[in-house]
Design a protein around this motif. Structure first.
Motif, mmCIF file in Angstrom:
data_model
loop_
_atom_site.group_PDB
_atom_site.id
_atom_site.type_symbol
_atom_site.label_atom_id
_atom_site.label_comp_id
_atom_site.label_asym_id
_atom_site.label_seq_id
_atom_site.Cartn_x
_atom_site.Cartn_y
_atom_site.Cartn_z
ATOM 1 N N PRO A 12 0.792 -1.228 0.000
ATOM 2 C CA PRO A 12 0.000 0.000 0.000
ATOM 3 C C PRO A 12 0.828 1.284 0.000
ATOM 4 C CG PRO A 12 -0.903 -1.535 1.577
ATOM 5 C CD PRO A 12 0.422 -2.091 1.124
ATOM 6 N N LEU A 13 2.135 1.170 0.143
ATOM 7 C CA LEU A 13 2.963 2.378 0.110
ATOM 8 C C LEU A 13 3.162 2.899 -1.306
ATOM 9 C CD1 LEU A 13 5.683 1.677 2.789
ATOM 10 C CD2 LEU A 13 3.803 3.291 2.889
ATOM 11 N N THR A 14 2.916 2.075 -2.294
ATOM 12 C CA THR A 14 3.103 2.520 -3.672
ATOM 13 C C THR A 14 1.763 2.537 -4.394
ATOM 14 O OG1 THR A 14 3.447 0.311 -4.606
ATOM 15 C CG2 THR A 14 5.395 1.446 -3.720
ATOM 16 N N ASP A 15 1.593 3.494 -5.276
ATOM 17 C CA ASP A 15 0.374 3.548 -6.075
ATOM 18 C C ASP A 15 0.238 2.299 -6.944
ATOM 19 O OD1 ASP A 15 -0.389 5.994 -5.026
ATOM 20 O OD2 ASP A 15 0.584 7.139 -6.632
ATOM 21 N N GLU A 16 1.372 1.780 -7.435
ATOM 22 C CA GLU A 16 1.341 0.582 -8.255
ATOM 23 C C GLU A 16 0.817 -0.612 -7.469
ATOM 24 O OE1 GLU A 16 4.155 2.449 -7.835
ATOM 25 O OE2 GLU A 16 4.178 3.492 -9.764
ATOM 26 N N GLY A 17 1.268 -0.748 -6.221
ATOM 27 C CA GLY A 17 0.791 -1.842 -5.369
ATOM 28 C C GLY A 17 -0.693 -1.735 -5.093
ATOM 29 N N VAL A 18 -1.167 -0.529 -4.801
ATOM 30 C CA VAL A 18 -2.592 -0.316 -4.537
ATOM 31 C C VAL A 18 -3.411 -0.605 -5.795
ATOM 32 C CG1 VAL A 18 -4.336 1.439 -4.002
ATOM 33 C CG2 VAL A 18 -2.226 1.320 -2.667
ATOM 34 N N ARG A 58 -0.590 8.113 4.667
ATOM 35 C CA ARG A 58 -0.908 7.201 3.561
ATOM 36 C C ARG A 58 -2.055 6.276 3.950
ATOM 37 N NH1 ARG A 58 -0.649 6.501 -1.949
ATOM 38 N NH2 ARG A 58 -0.299 4.329 -2.456
ATOM 39 N N VAL A 59 -2.016 5.713 5.159
ATOM 40 C CA VAL A 59 -3.082 4.826 5.622
ATOM 41 C C VAL A 59 -4.414 5.572 5.654
ATOM 42 C CG1 VAL A 59 -3.959 3.560 7.629
ATOM 43 C CG2 VAL A 59 -1.595 3.265 6.922
ATOM 44 N N ALA A 60 -4.419 6.796 6.193
ATOM 45 C CA ALA A 60 -5.655 7.589 6.258
ATOM 46 C C ALA A 60 -6.184 7.896 4.856
ATOM 47 C CB ALA A 60 -5.411 8.875 7.040
ATOM 48 N N ASP A 61 -5.282 8.229 3.938
ATOM 49 C CA ASP A 61 -5.683 8.527 2.568
ATOM 50 C C ASP A 61 -6.264 7.284 1.882
ATOM 51 O OD1 ASP A 61 -5.730 10.198 0.080
ATOM 52 O OD2 ASP A 61 -4.296 8.655 -0.558
ATOM 53 N N LEU A 62 -5.602 6.145 2.059
ATOM 54 C CA LEU A 62 -6.106 4.907 1.453
ATOM 55 C C LEU A 62 -7.480 4.546 2.003
ATOM 56 C CD1 LEU A 62 -2.877 2.723 1.401
ATOM 57 C CD2 LEU A 62 -4.060 3.679 -0.586
ATOM 58 N N ALA A 63 -7.659 4.682 3.314
ATOM 59 C CA ALA A 63 -8.946 4.348 3.933
ATOM 60 C C ALA A 63 -10.053 5.245 3.392
ATOM 61 C CB ALA A 63 -8.852 4.470 5.446
ATOM 62 N N ALA A 64 -9.751 6.522 3.217
ATOM 63 C CA ALA A 64 -10.769 7.482 2.780
ATOM 64 C C ALA A 64 -11.025 7.442 1.275
ATOM 65 C CB ALA A 64 -10.340 8.892 3.186
ATOM 66 N N ASN A 65 -9.994 7.153 0.488
ATOM 67 C CA ASN A 65 -10.112 7.362 -0.950
ATOM 68 C C ASN A 65 -9.945 6.124 -1.834
ATOM 69 O OD1 ASN A 65 -10.453 10.247 -0.729
ATOM 70 N ND2 ASN A 65 -8.309 10.263 -0.088
ATOM 71 N N ARG A 66 -9.402 5.029 -1.295
ATOM 72 C CA ARG A 66 -9.123 3.882 -2.164
ATOM 73 C C ARG A 66 -9.826 2.596 -1.743
ATOM 74 N NH1 ARG A 66 -4.932 4.364 -5.938
ATOM 75 N NH2 ARG A 66 -6.000 2.540 -6.761
ATOM 76 N N TYR A 73 -8.679 -0.783 2.883
ATOM 77 C CA TYR A 73 -7.400 -0.288 3.404
ATOM 78 C C TYR A 73 -7.669 0.477 4.691
ATOM 79 C CZ TYR A 73 -5.535 -1.167 -1.258
ATOM 80 O OH TYR A 73 -5.151 -1.760 -2.423
ATOM 81 N N GLY A 74 -6.634 0.678 5.474
ATOM 82 C CA GLY A 74 -6.770 1.549 6.632
ATOM 83 C C GLY A 74 -6.268 0.975 7.933
ATOM 84 N N GLY A 75 -5.903 -0.294 7.968
ATOM 85 C CA GLY A 75 -5.434 -0.886 9.206
ATOM 86 C C GLY A 75 -3.921 -0.842 9.334
ATOM 87 N N VAL A 76 -3.465 -0.907 10.577
ATOM 88 C CA VAL A 76 -2.034 -0.975 10.882
ATOM 89 C C VAL A 76 -1.833 -2.128 11.849
ATOM 90 C CG1 VAL A 76 -0.063 0.203 11.936
ATOM 91 C CG2 VAL A 76 -1.714 1.510 10.582
ATOM 92 N N LYS A 77 -0.874 -3.005 11.559
ATOM 93 C CA LYS A 77 -0.554 -4.106 12.455
ATOM 94 C C LYS A 77 0.615 -3.687 13.336
ATOM 95 C CE LYS A 77 0.842 -8.866 12.874
ATOM 96 N NZ LYS A 77 1.040 -10.153 12.256
ATOM 97 N N LEU A 78 0.428 -3.807 14.644
ATOM 98 C CA LEU A 78 1.485 -3.494 15.608
ATOM 99 C C LEU A 78 1.952 -4.783 16.264
ATOM 100 C CD1 LEU A 78 -0.145 -0.417 17.348
ATOM 101 C CD2 LEU A 78 1.539 -0.413 15.492
ATOM 102 N N MET A 79 3.260 -4.968 16.351
ATOM 103 C CA MET A 79 3.833 -6.086 17.080
ATOM 104 C C MET A 79 4.501 -5.497 18.310
ATOM 105 S SD MET A 79 5.282 -8.522 14.088
ATOM 106 C CE MET A 79 5.493 -7.337 12.778
ATOM 107 N N LEU A 80 3.962 -5.841 19.470
ATOM 108 C CA LEU A 80 4.384 -5.167 20.686
ATOM 109 C C LEU A 80 5.470 -5.863 21.469
ATOM 110 C CD1 LEU A 80 0.856 -4.017 21.842
ATOM 111 C CD2 LEU A 80 2.557 -2.754 20.524
ATOM 112 N N ASP A 81 5.587 -7.191 21.342
ATOM 113 C CA ASP A 81 6.601 -7.834 22.179
ATOM 114 C C ASP A 81 7.312 -9.008 21.533
ATOM 115 O OD1 ASP A 81 4.712 -9.827 22.273
ATOM 116 O OD2 ASP A 81 4.865 -10.146 24.413
ATOM 117 N N GLY A 82 7.132 -9.251 20.280
ATOM 118 C CA GLY A 82 7.842 -10.347 19.645
ATOM 119 C C GLY A 82 6.916 -11.482 19.278
ATOM 120 N N SER A 83 7.525 -12.628 18.991
ATOM 121 C CA SER A 83 6.734 -13.787 18.575
ATOM 122 C C SER A 83 7.170 -15.021 19.346
ATOM 123 C CB SER A 83 6.900 -14.029 17.073
ATOM 124 O OG SER A 83 8.202 -14.481 16.792
#
Length: 110
Positions: A12-18, A58-66, A73-83
Motif C-alpha cells: 500500500p505504500l506505492t500507487d502501483e501496489g494499490v 498514507r493509511v488515512a488517505d487509502l482508507a478514505a479514498n481507495r 485499506y486503513g489498518g495498521v498491524k502493531l507487534m508489541l513484544d515479539g513472537s
C-alpha cells in the motif's frame, strides 16, 4: 470464507501496489473481501522506506479514498513484544519449553 487479510504488506505504500491489489480484488470474479494492513514499523514494509508520519497519512488517505466494495485499506498491524516462534515474546512463568538441541534464546517474565 468471506474475508481474507494481508497483515504485513508494504504494497500500500506505492500507487502501483494499490492499483494491482484493487484491480484484482474488485474484479467481479474475485470471490472474497480483502483487508490489507500496513505493518506498524513502516521502515520494514516490503523493502519500502518511509517515515512514520508519511505512513500514517498514507493509511488515512487509502482508507478514505481507495477502499472499495471488497478491498479495504486503513489498518495498521502493531507487534508489541515479539513472537513465540521467534523466541522473542515475553511470557509468564514457566515461559518457553527449551529444546536442548536448539540455540534460541527467549525471555520469561518473572
Amino acid at each position: 470464507m468471506t474475508t481474507v487479510t494481508d497483515l504485513l504488506s508494504g504494497d500500500p505504500l506505492t500507487d502501483e501496489g494499490v492499483d494491482l491489489w484493487t484491480s484484482v480484488v474488485e474484479d467481479d470474479a474475485f470471490p472474497a473481501r480483502v483487508s490489507q494492513f500496513l505493518i506498524g514499523d513502516p521502515r520494514r514494509m516490503g523493502g519500502h522506506r518511509t517515515d512514520v508520519d508519511s505512513a500514517a497519512r498514507r493509511v488515512a488517505d487509502l482508507a478514505a479514498n481507495r477502499s472499495g466494495k471488497k478491498m479495504h485499506y486503513g489498518g495498521v498491524k502493531l507487534m508489541l513484544d515479539g513472537s513465540i516462534q521467534g523466541y522473542t515474546a515475553c511470557l509468564q512463568n514457566p515461559g518457553y519449553y527449551r529444546d536442548p538441541s536448539r540455540r534460541e534464546s527467549g525471555t520469561t517474565m518473572r
